[in-house]
Design a protein around this motif. Structure first.
Motif, PDB file in Angstrom:
ATOM      1  N   PRO C 230       0.931  -1.053  -0.038  1.00 45.25           N
ATOM      2  CA  PRO C 230      -0.015   0.101  -0.231  1.00 45.25           C
ATOM      3  C   PRO C 230       0.913   1.198  -0.124  1.00 45.25           C
ATOM      4  O   PRO C 230       0.510   2.508  -0.033  1.00 45.25           O
ATOM      5  CB  PRO C 230      -0.729  -0.204   1.318  1.00 45.25           C
ATOM      6  N   ASN C 231       2.297   1.118   0.066  1.00 46.00           N
ATOM      7  CA  ASN C 231       3.157   2.324   0.356  1.00 46.00           C
ATOM      8  C   ASN C 231       3.254   3.058  -0.962  1.00 46.00           C
ATOM      9  O   ASN C 231       4.470   2.971  -1.437  1.00 46.00           O
ATOM     10  CB  ASN C 231       4.459   1.945   0.835  1.00 46.00           C
ATOM     11  N   VAL C 232       2.302   3.755  -1.681  1.00 46.02           N
ATOM     12  CA  VAL C 232       2.533   4.442  -2.806  1.00 46.02           C
ATOM     13  C   VAL C 232       2.538   5.802  -2.782  1.00 46.02           C
ATOM     14  O   VAL C 232       1.660   6.253  -2.108  1.00 46.02           O
ATOM     15  CB  VAL C 232       1.650   4.028  -3.937  1.00 46.02           C
ATOM     16  N   VAL C 233       3.428   6.654  -3.202  1.00 39.93           N
ATOM     17  CA  VAL C 233       3.334   7.959  -3.305  1.00 39.93           C
ATOM     18  C   VAL C 233       3.301   8.664  -4.764  1.00 39.93           C
ATOM     19  O   VAL C 233       4.214   8.176  -5.621  1.00 39.93           O
ATOM     20  CB  VAL C 233       4.742   8.820  -2.702  1.00 39.93           C
ATOM     21  N   LEU C 234       2.355   9.449  -4.986  1.00 37.99           N
ATOM     22  CA  LEU C 234       2.320   9.852  -6.450  1.00 37.99           C
ATOM     23  C   LEU C 234       3.179  11.073  -6.548  1.00 37.99           C
ATOM     24  O   LEU C 234       3.469  11.854  -5.671  1.00 37.99           O
ATOM     25  CB  LEU C 234       0.775  10.157  -6.709  1.00 37.99           C
ATOM     26  N   CYS C 235       3.880  11.233  -7.681  1.00 36.31           N
ATOM     27  CA  CYS C 235       4.533  12.393  -8.138  1.00 36.31           C
ATOM     28  C   CYS C 235       4.259  12.879  -9.378  1.00 36.31           C
ATOM     29  O   CYS C 235       4.397  12.344 -10.486  1.00 36.31           O
ATOM     30  CB  CYS C 235       6.062  12.224  -8.144  1.00 36.31           C
ATOM     31  N   GLU C 236       3.432  14.326  -9.351  1.00 39.58           N
ATOM     32  CA  GLU C 236       3.111  15.050 -10.513  1.00 39.58           C
ATOM     33  C   GLU C 236       4.529  15.689 -11.106  1.00 39.58           C
ATOM     34  O   GLU C 236       5.242  16.551 -10.304  1.00 39.58           O
ATOM     35  CB  GLU C 236       2.124  16.030 -10.069  1.00 39.58           C
ATOM     36  N   ARG C 237       4.735  15.482 -12.294  1.00 40.07           N
ATOM     37  CA  ARG C 237       5.926  16.128 -12.771  1.00 40.07           C
ATOM     38  C   ARG C 237       5.766  16.868 -14.402  1.00 40.07           C
ATOM     39  O   ARG C 237       6.905  17.056 -15.058  1.00 40.07           O
ATOM     40  CB  ARG C 237       7.154  15.059 -13.230  1.00 40.07           C
ATOM     41  N   ILE C 258      -6.088  14.772  -7.162  1.00 41.71           N
ATOM     42  CA  ILE C 258      -5.921  13.531  -6.350  1.00 41.71           C
ATOM     43  C   ILE C 258      -6.254  13.496  -4.785  1.00 41.71           C
ATOM     44  O   ILE C 258      -6.774  12.497  -4.524  1.00 41.71           O
ATOM     45  CB  ILE C 258      -4.298  13.372  -6.474  1.00 41.71           C
ATOM     46  N   LYS C 259      -6.382  14.569  -4.362  1.00 39.96           N
ATOM     47  CA  LYS C 259      -6.768  14.867  -2.940  1.00 39.96           C
ATOM     48  C   LYS C 259      -8.162  14.362  -2.957  1.00 39.96           C
ATOM     49  O   LYS C 259      -8.893  13.874  -1.919  1.00 39.96           O
ATOM     50  CB  LYS C 259      -6.532  16.158  -2.342  1.00 39.96           C
ATOM     51  N   GLU C 260      -9.132  14.753  -4.033  1.00 41.19           N
ATOM     52  CA  GLU C 260     -10.543  14.379  -4.007  1.00 41.19           C
ATOM     53  C   GLU C 260     -10.786  13.024  -4.425  1.00 41.19           C
ATOM     54  O   GLU C 260     -11.628  12.416  -3.847  1.00 41.19           O
ATOM     55  CB  GLU C 260     -11.110  15.322  -4.791  1.00 41.19           C
ATOM     56  N   LYS C 261      -9.953  12.281  -5.340  1.00 41.37           N
ATOM     57  CA  LYS C 261     -10.351  11.086  -5.705  1.00 41.37           C
ATOM     58  C   LYS C 261      -9.433   9.901  -5.040  1.00 41.37           C
ATOM     59  O   LYS C 261      -9.945   8.751  -5.105  1.00 41.37           O
ATOM     60  CB  LYS C 261      -9.913  10.800  -6.963  1.00 41.37           C
ATOM     61  N   SER C 262      -8.439  10.311  -4.358  1.00 41.52           N
ATOM     62  CA  SER C 262      -7.498   9.104  -3.796  1.00 41.52           C
ATOM     63  C   SER C 262      -7.031   9.519  -2.290  1.00 41.52           C
ATOM     64  O   SER C 262      -6.897  10.558  -2.000  1.00 41.52           O
ATOM     65  CB  SER C 262      -6.297   8.936  -4.650  1.00 41.52           C
ATOM     66  N   HIS C 263      -6.420   8.425  -1.644  1.00 46.32           N
ATOM     67  CA  HIS C 263      -6.092   8.863  -0.167  1.00 46.32           C
ATOM     68  C   HIS C 263      -4.685   8.857  -0.359  1.00 46.32           C
ATOM     69  O   HIS C 263      -3.973   9.043   0.660  1.00 46.32           O
ATOM     70  CB  HIS C 263      -6.701   7.733   0.620  1.00 46.32           C
ATOM     71  N   LEU C 264      -3.984   8.489  -1.441  1.00 47.49           N
ATOM     72  CA  LEU C 264      -2.440   8.358  -1.515  1.00 47.49           C
ATOM     73  C   LEU C 264      -1.870   9.846  -1.415  1.00 47.49           C
ATOM     74  O   LEU C 264      -2.469  10.998  -1.903  1.00 47.49           O
ATOM     75  CB  LEU C 264      -1.996   7.721  -2.841  1.00 47.49           C
ATOM     76  N   PRO C 265      -0.647   9.898  -0.782  1.00 52.14           N
ATOM     77  CA  PRO C 265       0.054  11.101  -0.950  1.00 52.14           C
ATOM     78  C   PRO C 265       0.597  11.575  -2.313  1.00 52.14           C
ATOM     79  O   PRO C 265       0.559  10.875  -3.192  1.00 52.14           O
ATOM     80  CB  PRO C 265       1.406  11.069   0.100  1.00 52.14           C
ATOM     81  N   ILE C 266       0.534  13.000  -2.546  1.00 54.97           N
ATOM     82  CA  ILE C 266       1.125  13.572  -3.835  1.00 54.97           C
ATOM     83  C   ILE C 266       2.180  14.508  -3.412  1.00 54.97           C
ATOM     84  O   ILE C 266       2.010  15.314  -2.738  1.00 54.97           O
ATOM     85  CB  ILE C 266       0.038  13.830  -4.882  1.00 54.97           C
ATOM     86  N   ILE C 267       3.172  14.280  -4.200  1.00 64.04           N
ATOM     87  CA  ILE C 267       4.114  15.379  -4.209  1.00 64.04           C
ATOM     88  C   ILE C 267       4.495  16.033  -5.648  1.00 64.04           C
ATOM     89  O   ILE C 267       3.852  15.439  -6.496  1.00 64.04           O
ATOM     90  CB  ILE C 267       5.540  14.962  -3.719  1.00 64.04           C
ATOM     91  N   VAL C 268       5.178  17.150  -5.694  1.00 61.11           N
ATOM     92  CA  VAL C 268       5.203  17.691  -6.993  1.00 61.11           C
ATOM     93  C   VAL C 268       6.544  17.879  -7.318  1.00 61.11           C
ATOM     94  O   VAL C 268       7.503  18.214  -6.412  1.00 61.11           O
ATOM     95  CB  VAL C 268       4.299  19.121  -6.960  1.00 61.11           C
ATOM     96  N   ASP C 269       7.255  17.702  -8.618  1.00 60.85           N
ATOM     97  CA  ASP C 269       8.499  18.012  -9.046  1.00 60.85           C
ATOM     98  C   ASP C 269       8.409  19.190 -10.094  1.00 60.85           C
ATOM     99  O   ASP C 269       8.302  18.802 -11.360  1.00 60.85           O
ATOM    100  CB  ASP C 269       8.983  16.581  -9.852  1.00 60.85           C
TER     101      ASP C 269
END
Lengths: 337, 337, 337, 337
Positions: C230-237, C258-269
């Motif tokens: 379950p340890n997935v972090v998304l990264c918008e790039r 992503i914050k609305e559709k998923s519970h996964l964290p998201i970072i930005v590059d």
């Protein structure tokens, strides 16, 4: 129209949606699914146009089930339309070739071109008198003077003429001289212009916008047709993508998609789609093979000094060769030209 | 301007390019590289605008080295411009919030909105009287009547007002009522309209086209400015991509890119960029953090029955909350509002 | 799932659709609309996965009503997930800054960078040992040797490390050295690699593909999660568009979507999103303001001689300044770092 | 390579650029233009690969003048390449039709298909044993068992077979059974896989990535060719755009662009490009007319129950009709099949 509720939507939210639908005299059909509730709306959904059901609590989304365009829609008009421009029929058995310079530059240029393309096999003369140019310092066209030369070319050769219009003023001038109005890609959603062009009753060549979907393009044609003018011809001229090897990306699929969704004729402009002269012939061939009703090809007596789009223009001998090669292909697809 | 020749270009081809350059009184600089010959043009390259060097034999491509736009270019005007709209300055220390309904629907709606947004902190009232709608059957705006209500709202609240114009007719009406003209995304390359808007001398809010590059957008501003009107404010409102979770894709990078390439102020419209109410706040925040000079936010007394774009409109309490949250952020970026 | 029939669909066609649905033990709900008939499917629609209802006669289209992804879906897991990388928590109160060079070039470079970014405030060290480069002749990475340097940097500084993996071989090496695996944009739909990364149980940083929709991105995370990880972090790039002023177009809206559709964290590059150093700061600020859980910022001791992506890398002093400016912003958004 | 300086660049900045160039033993050519200074680099620019001249002070941008790919480049290999797959030649006089199911489902399905397509005129059998599917729960392919069926089909019919590979493991299996490896769109920039496919020496069918430029696609072919394997065939299968009427947008211009820039053969896959069965024929025709060397067309004994991509698959009678209609077209373009 279908309204999809969120999982575990509250009963009150569902009731609120139903109330909105019923208030307009429409019927709702509820499906309680395993995960979500779906509400189908039965009746004329345009009655809901001023209701923003999307923002009722617990509504996930609203899915339209019918197309947004009516008049160009093949579902309500299954027979293909044939549009008459002067004595030329677009959308029937003929492969209609429109050709001429991007911009009208002089009387001599236009007359010379008209004779040359007629001889090669083209049946409509194109030429821009009002040029939408990216830079305000680039040549903007000869305006009414240019229209006059086009008319003279028609009188000399018998070829009907098509010119782009970019304003109400331009339309008011053009109707005195031309057989068909062109709405350019950059004005495809200039709805004011579409309506004014529609009102003239003249046939309109509607180019697809640089980033318009096919649905938006057909809605743009609806603007013209809603003025009582059914004489619309669509022109695919490439869409904008990330690819840079060509100026635009010719969406060749638009030909069969339009043939399936609409009764309007569609032609293809490989010159603007690619911006490169050597790609014009293969794309012209592919357009005919995909089922296009015609082509728009830029030609110029001397592309090296064309005031607009020279690099994509064909010389007269190149155009003649293209027409010769198109002929057996057209025949294979049961088209004459 | 640099001309790159193909490998093994013939001497005569190179000579032909040189002849074209020199005929115009320009100087050419030749670099014979390991693989290809490169010809640099020294002097005013606009003298070559009517020469299509791309199609001289053996020419591989022509690479421009300077930007195509002049008046909005920061290189020739390094200080940021400040545009005055009524008594509001855009491009200086103030974070300028424009707000109001997508479409003017009634006098009551406009006045109510004007008071509410003023109280929350907005400094300019927006509202559309001429609405470019995808379908000809959708509400097209109250036209001059709508402009009148906007003017009344200004008189009651002191807020300057901005309205979209879509034709010369609309401009002629609007100048009697509004403080700023808006050119919408679909008309960004309606060059005729740009020139007419420029001639009025009124400040112009120029929205980015749906698929316009930043360079094209700046060229569009040049059309307005070339009429002697330096009062242009740019508005990023999302571009079209393949992503469907939002109506458009807000190109947030446009803010720093414009700040680097141009002296014109830039504001951001998160309402049109997303089409979804819940995304408006995070994108408004991100725009301020990226350095935008202002925001355009749609509000409506009752979004559920808005005639246009209800799903993306904020209620007044939502707008008030947004303004409260924007305040400390603005402060951090040394902006007042 | 909803099946929309064509207008005037034949009774037999509708019966055929119903038969397919009922054969699978599902229930169908029919709505006979004014224009078309709509069939709603009630039950587990995955039972219909091997039925191509689209091509039954008279079927217009099939509209899914639920998302295709389950494990990352917020609807089934409303609480935000927090992913632990070494001793760092991503998705909670901390603004997590990952930094380091695009490519690991030497032990000295990596150690120097690790110390510098830690001092400035970063909490995870990034560095590529397997580099997917457009040209086969460009530097392809130090491979296992590079991973070793990353581990040494962790031992010296305590910073957890993240490295991209591009093959099963690379995964097998990486698990001996790193705290988090990165799947790069070009491999976002390398489903084989996603599954293998999932099997390791290590946290995975999943970059968005160059032209991936948000839905496809979440489906890619499902591949990893379906292996019990379950340890997935998304990264918008950044995604690919027609705009060329930046290398890609940062889709800042992806953060709230992503914050609305998923519970996964998201970072930005912002480094890869723009490819231009001067745009990194404004976009980093905008990402935090949009609600991102972290940032990935490229740094290099001497960007002028970086073997990969130098033009977008920050020097250490530039990175330090950025962190200082991010601090009050993070605080405003109730994040620590 | 050309380096364009900013207007009013400092002398020291120019000197710094010159020093970097000369340090590598290259020659610089300076052009002092009216607005800016331009520096041309003469010699092998790859020596500058580790120098990030973009970030030297006052540098505006660096413009490459030669293509980044060598081995597939027509400039260095003007004759078209012909790739041999089994006994079939791609790139010569034959119009090569590859056909078969998206996914291998059973021995019966594959053998039946092989016989049917051979009879209709296809010369290569395609079929996927490793399926990259958007969802991890969708059918992922029969793997080695599927490859075995393909080999049996070849033994029965004599048709060479092509199968997609998605990992090193898959390659290791495939080389025992197939005549040609396929790299799918999602793996076009899986550089590890490209190199491994290159090493096998087998012909490789390289599909264009969903958002790959033509230049990136040719660079991907360079990865394969750099392993000493010149047997690459390119396959255009549609790119991602904003248009939703088709699954992808077939970039038909890619055919003439590749023919101008590369010596590699190119085929077109209208099935994946559109995702809609009724568009396959017109696009197949257009591809041949644009000059493609072949086609890849999906067929299935019973598309209604195909485990993958049924809606775009043709039945055997539909495929037979297509081949009959293609025959006179191929003849017109001097191709046999």
């Amino acid at each position: 129209m279908i309204i999809v509720m969120k999982p575990n939507a509250k009963i009150e939210s569902i009731k609120q949606v139903l109330a909105i639908i019923e208030e307009k005299g429409l019927k709702a059909h509820i499906s309680d699914g395993a995960e979500v509730t779906i509400i189908g709306v039965i009746g004329d959904k345009s009655l809901l146009a001023d209701q923003n059901i999307e923002i009722v609590d617990d509504v996930d989304r609203v899915v339209p089930v019918t197309e947004s365009y009516k008049l160009p829609n093949k579902k309500f008009h299954p027979e293909p339309s044939v549009v008459k421009v002067g004595n030329v029929l677009i959308g029937g058995d003929q492969l209609v070739i429109m050709s001429g310079p991007c911009a009208v530059e002089s009387k001599k240029q236009v007359l010379e071109t008209a004779h040359a393309i007629k001889k090669a096999g083209a049946s409509i003369l194109r030429g821009g008198a009002y040029k939408p140019r990216t830079s305000p310092y680039a040549f903007q066209g000869l305006e009414e003077e240019g229209l006059r030369y086009m008319k003279e070319a028609r009188e000399e050769t018998g070829l009907p003429v098509v010119c782009e219009v970019t304003s109400l003023e331009a339309i008011e001038s053009a109707i005195k001289y031309v057989d068909m109005l062109q709405i350019g890609a950059r004005n495809m959603q200039n709805f004011y212009l579409l309506k004014e062009a529609g009102k003239t009753g003249l046939p309109v060549l509607l180019k697809r916008g640089l980033s318009a979907t096919i649905e938006e393009w057909l809605n743009a044609s609806e603007y013209i047709m809603s003025q009582g003018n059914p004489n619309v011809v669509l022109c695919e001229r490439g869409i904008r993508t990330f690819e840079t090897a060509t100026r635009n990306t010719l969406d060749i699929s638009a030909v069969p998609v339009i043939k399936e969704k609409s009764h309007l004729p569609i032609i293809v402009d490989p010159s603007h789609a690619t911006g490169v002269r050597s790609y014009v012939k293969p794309l012209a061939m592919s357009a005919v093979a995909a089922g296009a009703d015609g082509l728009m090809i830029e030609t110029h007596p001397n592309p090296a000094i064309a005031l607009s789009d020279g690099p994509q223009s064909l010389t007269f001998p190149q155009f003649e060769t293209l027409c010769e090669e198109l002929r057996p292909l057209a025949q294979l697809f049961k088209k004459t030209f």
